[in-house]
Design a protein around this motif. Structure first.
Motif, PDB file in Angstrom:
ATOM      1  N   ALA A 118       0.832  -1.207   0.000  1.00  0.00           N
ATOM      2  CA  ALA A 118       0.000   0.000   0.000  1.00  0.00           C
ATOM      3  C   ALA A 118       0.862   1.251   0.000  1.00  0.00           C
ATOM      4  N   ALA A 119       1.916   1.251   0.800  1.00  0.00           N
ATOM      5  CA  ALA A 119       2.800   2.410   0.872  1.00  0.00           C
ATOM      6  C   ALA A 119       3.515   2.631  -0.454  1.00  0.00           C
ATOM      7  N   ALA A 120       3.968   1.556  -1.093  1.00  0.00           N
ATOM      8  CA  ALA A 120       4.667   1.689  -2.373  1.00  0.00           C
ATOM      9  C   ALA A 120       3.726   2.188  -3.462  1.00  0.00           C
ATOM     10  N   ALA A 121       2.470   1.713  -3.454  1.00  0.00           N
ATOM     11  CA  ALA A 121       1.501   2.188  -4.446  1.00  0.00           C
ATOM     12  C   ALA A 121       1.226   3.673  -4.270  1.00  0.00           C
ATOM     13  N   ALA A 122       1.090   4.109  -3.013  1.00  0.00           N
ATOM     14  CA  ALA A 122       0.882   5.539  -2.752  1.00  0.00           C
ATOM     15  C   ALA A 122       2.080   6.354  -3.223  1.00  0.00           C
ATOM     16  N   GLU A 123       3.273   5.837  -2.972  1.00  0.00           N
ATOM     17  CA  GLU A 123       4.492   6.514  -3.413  1.00  0.00           C
ATOM     18  C   GLU A 123       4.532   6.643  -4.935  1.00  0.00           C
ATOM     19  N   ALA A 124       4.016   5.626  -5.620  1.00  0.00           N
ATOM     20  CA  ALA A 124       4.024   5.620  -7.080  1.00  0.00           C
ATOM     21  C   ALA A 124       2.843   6.375  -7.674  1.00  0.00           C
ATOM     22  N   GLY A 125       1.896   6.806  -6.835  1.00  0.00           N
ATOM     23  CA  GLY A 125       0.762   7.582  -7.321  1.00  0.00           C
ATOM     24  C   GLY A 125      -0.319   6.759  -7.979  1.00  0.00           C
ATOM     25  N   CYS A 126      -0.509   5.505  -7.539  1.00  0.00           N
ATOM     26  CA  CYS A 126      -1.570   4.668  -8.104  1.00  0.00           C
ATOM     27  C   CYS A 126      -2.295   3.925  -6.985  1.00  0.00           C
ATOM     28  N   ARG A 127      -3.271   3.089  -7.365  1.00  0.00           N
ATOM     29  CA  ARG A 127      -4.081   2.374  -6.377  1.00  0.00           C
ATOM     30  C   ARG A 127      -4.066   0.873  -6.657  1.00  0.00           C
ATOM     31  N   ILE A 128      -4.207   0.087  -5.597  1.00  0.00           N
ATOM     32  CA  ILE A 128      -4.444  -1.348  -5.749  1.00  0.00           C
ATOM     33  C   ILE A 128      -5.950  -1.547  -5.698  1.00  0.00           C
ATOM     34  N   VAL A 129      -6.536  -2.049  -6.794  1.00  0.00           N
ATOM     35  CA  VAL A 129      -7.996  -2.003  -6.929  1.00  0.00           C
ATOM     36  C   VAL A 129      -8.666  -3.366  -7.021  1.00  0.00           C
ATOM     37  N   THR A 130      -7.893  -4.444  -7.176  1.00  0.00           N
ATOM     38  CA  THR A 130      -8.507  -5.759  -7.276  1.00  0.00           C
ATOM     39  C   THR A 130      -7.456  -6.809  -6.949  1.00  0.00           C
ATOM     40  N   GLY A 131      -7.887  -8.045  -6.710  1.00  0.00           N
ATOM     41  CA  GLY A 131      -6.914  -9.070  -6.363  1.00  0.00           C
ATOM     42  C   GLY A 131      -7.527 -10.431  -6.173  1.00  0.00           C
ATOM     43  N   ASP A 132      -6.710 -11.371  -5.704  1.00  0.00           N
ATOM     44  CA  ASP A 132      -7.146 -12.747  -5.497  1.00  0.00           C
ATOM     45  C   ASP A 132      -6.238 -13.372  -4.448  1.00  0.00           C
ATOM     46  N   THR A 133      -6.767 -14.335  -3.700  1.00  0.00           N
ATOM     47  CA  THR A 133      -6.003 -15.018  -2.656  1.00  0.00           C
ATOM     48  C   THR A 133      -6.187 -16.521  -2.792  1.00  0.00           C
TER      49      THR A 133
END
Length: 349
Positions: free
Chosen positions: A127-142
């Motif tokens: 989450a911190a790296a995505a914020a630093e890069a100026g984007c969002r994590i919006v979907t996924g799978d586990t």
């Protein structure tokens, strides 16, 4: 419906179990308590099977799409972890193509027994790296597999980004006369991970250069809008990128050994192990082919920025021998720099 309306809660216990991958309440608690807690936004919180992004996010230009998987060992290393690496690696594959990252996916394969504290730490790092890069994590799978069927955690991330109108970067556009530029010192990620594994019995202060490259690339393109190609030098290092450039454009990439930026720690480790820093992996370094008249402006804008202090020119593109990389040594001789055969260090990313 009652389950959907129930208050969200975190996973029970201290480690991943097979129930966390079974699709029921335990899996929902894992997603809610770790991934939604780290990545939470209106899009992902809806928990639909897809992310829905307005076309306005892409600015009317092109759309870039990439995906990558990460299996690094160790999961935590000096300067980062598998979560930061996954985000930075995917973002960087977008930005070196001229794209501005918009959204990422996060899919994980978890081994039964992985401590939940480690998983929380990795999610927070992503989450911190995505914020630093100026984007969002919006979907996924586990998915969860039994003990011994994986090694703690594997991560797959996909990313999409917007390419501004008129921006075109490709190795096929490289021309003789272009300056070859790097933004940072070589081999930090590979050397740091190698030392962190503890097999060598070496104590070093090496840290990975794992970082998002978007700000550096945007600054470069502002200062040198005629830039022909940029590529991040991950597995296979700078040598591999230069060979890819030479092959794609039918040119020769000529570099000078005495111009290669190296820290004493990386140089020393390489000498001890008989490794060539040109082939060591990086996670915060790009190689750019910039028209000669724009090269100094590019370097001047990179050097004041985080991750750009060691920016320098390492060589020049020539016409012959086509498809080759040639290095002039400290002593004035020349040698071919070929593509890496095999892998210097498995599970480096």
């Amino acid at each position: 419906m009652a389950d959907d309306a129930a208050p969200r809660r975190g996973p029970r216990g201290e480690a991943v179990t097979l129930a966390h991958g079974a699709g029921g309440r335990a899996m929902r608690d894992l997603i809610d308590g770790i991934f939604l807690a780290a990545f939470g936004n209106a899009g992902i919180a809806a928990l639909e099977d897809q992310a829905r992004l307005p076309l306005a996010d892409f600015g009317g230009g092109g759309l870039a799409f990439t995906t990558d998987s990460f299996v690094i060992d160790p999961v935590f290393f000096p300067g980062g972890d598998i979560g930061r690496l996954a985000v930075c690696g995917t973002v960087n594959d977008l930005v070196v193509g001229g794209a501005r990252p918009v959204a990422l996916s996060c899919s994980v394969i978890l081994e039964e027994g992985l401590p939940l504290a480690d998983l929380r730490r990795i999610a927070a790092s992503m989450a911190a790296a995505a914020a630093e890069a100026g984007c969002r994590i919006v979907t996924g799978d586990t998915k969860v597999v039994p003990r011994g069927a994986a090694d703690r955690i594997f991560v797959n991330t996909a990313g999409i980004g917007s390419i501004p109108q008129g921006r075109e970067l490709a190795a096929t556009r490289i021309r003789p006369g272009d300056a070859l530029i790097v933004n940072s010192t070589l081999g930090l990620h590979g050397a740091a991970v190698m030392a962190a594994r503890g097999d060598l019995g070496l104590a070093t202060a090496l840290e990975s250069d794992c970082r998002p490259l978007g700000a550096l690339v945007e600054a470069l393109l502002d200062a040198a809008p005629g830039t022909h190609a940029i590529r991040d030098a991950t597995r296979g290092g700078v040598a591999t990128v230069l060979n890819e450039f030479a092959d794609a454009a039918g040119v020769c990439c000529r570099i000078d050994e005495d111009r290669l930026p190296l820290t004493e720690a990386v140089r020393g480790l390489s000498e001890i192990l008989g490794l060539d820093p040109l082939y060591l992996a990086n996670e915060g370094l790009f190689v750019a082919a910039v028209p000669e008249p724009e090269a100094e402006a590019a370097l001047a804008v990179l050097r004041p920025l985080p991750g750009g202090a060691a920016a320098c020119r390492i060589g020049t593109v020539t016409g012959a021998p086509a498809g080759r990389v040639v290095m002039t040594s400290f002593f004035g001789g020349e040698r071919l720099v070929d593509m890496l055969e095999g892998d210097q260090l498995p599970r480096i990313c």
